[in-house]
Enzyme design. Structure first.
Site, PDB file in Angstrom:
ATOM      1  N   HIS A   1      -9.374  -3.799  -0.763  1.00  9.72           N
ATOM      2  CA  HIS A   1      -8.322  -2.935  -0.216  1.00  9.72           C
ATOM      3  C   HIS A   1      -8.749  -1.465  -0.259  1.00  9.72           C
ATOM      4  CE1 HIS A   1      -3.948  -1.796   0.249  1.00  9.72           C
ATOM      5  NE2 HIS A   1      -4.432  -0.694  -0.292  1.00  9.72           N
ATOM      6  N   GLU A   2      -9.224  -1.030  -1.422  1.00  8.85           N
ATOM      7  CA  GLU A   2      -9.602   0.380  -1.578  1.00  8.85           C
ATOM      8  C   GLU A   2     -10.845   0.726  -0.770  1.00  8.85           C
ATOM      9  OE1 GLU A   2      -7.554   2.480  -2.722  1.00  8.85           O
ATOM     10  OE2 GLU A   2      -6.187   0.975  -3.510  1.00  8.85           O
TER      11      GLU A   2
ATOM     12  N   CYS B   1       0.835  -1.186   0.000  1.00  9.01           N
ATOM     13  CA  CYS B   1       0.000   0.000   0.000  1.00  9.01           C
ATOM     14  C   CYS B   1       0.874   1.241   0.000  1.00  9.01           C
ATOM     15  CB  CYS B   1      -0.892  -0.018   1.240  1.00  9.01           C
ATOM     16  SG  CYS B   1      -2.047   1.351   1.351  1.00  9.01           S
TER      17      CYS B   1
ATOM     18  N   HIS C   1     -10.006   1.597   2.791  1.00  8.40           N
ATOM     19  CA  HIS C   1      -9.519   2.962   3.004  1.00  8.40           C
ATOM     20  C   HIS C   1     -10.662   3.930   3.313  1.00  8.40           C
ATOM     21  CE1 HIS C   1      -5.330   2.363   2.238  1.00  8.40           C
ATOM     22  NE2 HIS C   1      -5.497   1.966   0.986  1.00  8.40           N
TER      23      HIS C   1
END
Length: 126
Positions: free
Chosen positions: A80-81, A38, A84
């Site tokens: 993953h995104e 990341c 965030h």
């Protein structure tokens, strides 16, 4: 915005606004431990368990409902995104010991990462 290949080499490029990750039923998913990095944790790569399939619902730039389904690496990118957006980085999914290892990797590779970034930035300026 996303620009990510899947496990078959197909490149997925697009956008989704206010994405929400669907919870998949256990029979419809499989956990896969693979290396993940990341930009928020530069230089560190750790195995992170993610499902091999992801479905994200949101909107396109014109406000129309959008559903994106990904498998393999693309599914990992979507998860993953989406993490965030809730203030999480992949370190939050690691054990305490693995998190310490990732932070150690980041510290050990700090100078190398910055040198790489400087080289890339210099190429962009030319």
């Amino acid at each position: 915005m996303y620009d990510c290949p899947d496990d078959h080499g197909v490149r997925h490029v697009g956008h989704i606004i206010n994405p929400v990750l669907d919870e998949l039923d256990p029979p419809g998913r499989r956990l896969v431990d693979e290396g993940e990095g990341c930009l928020s944790v530069p230089g560190a790569v750790m195995d992170v368990p993610r499902t091999d399939r992801a479905v994200v619902r949101g909107f396109d730039k014109d406000g129309r409902l959008l559903v994106i389904e990904g498998t393999g690496y693309f599914a990992r990118c979507l998860q993953h995104e989406t993490d965030h957006l809730f203030g999480h980085v992949y370190l939050d999914r690691l054990s305490k010991r693995d998190r310490k290892d990732a932070l150690r990797q980041m510290a050990d590779r700090r100078e190398q990462v910055f040198a790489h970034r400087a080289t890339k930035a210099a190429r962009l300026i030319r």
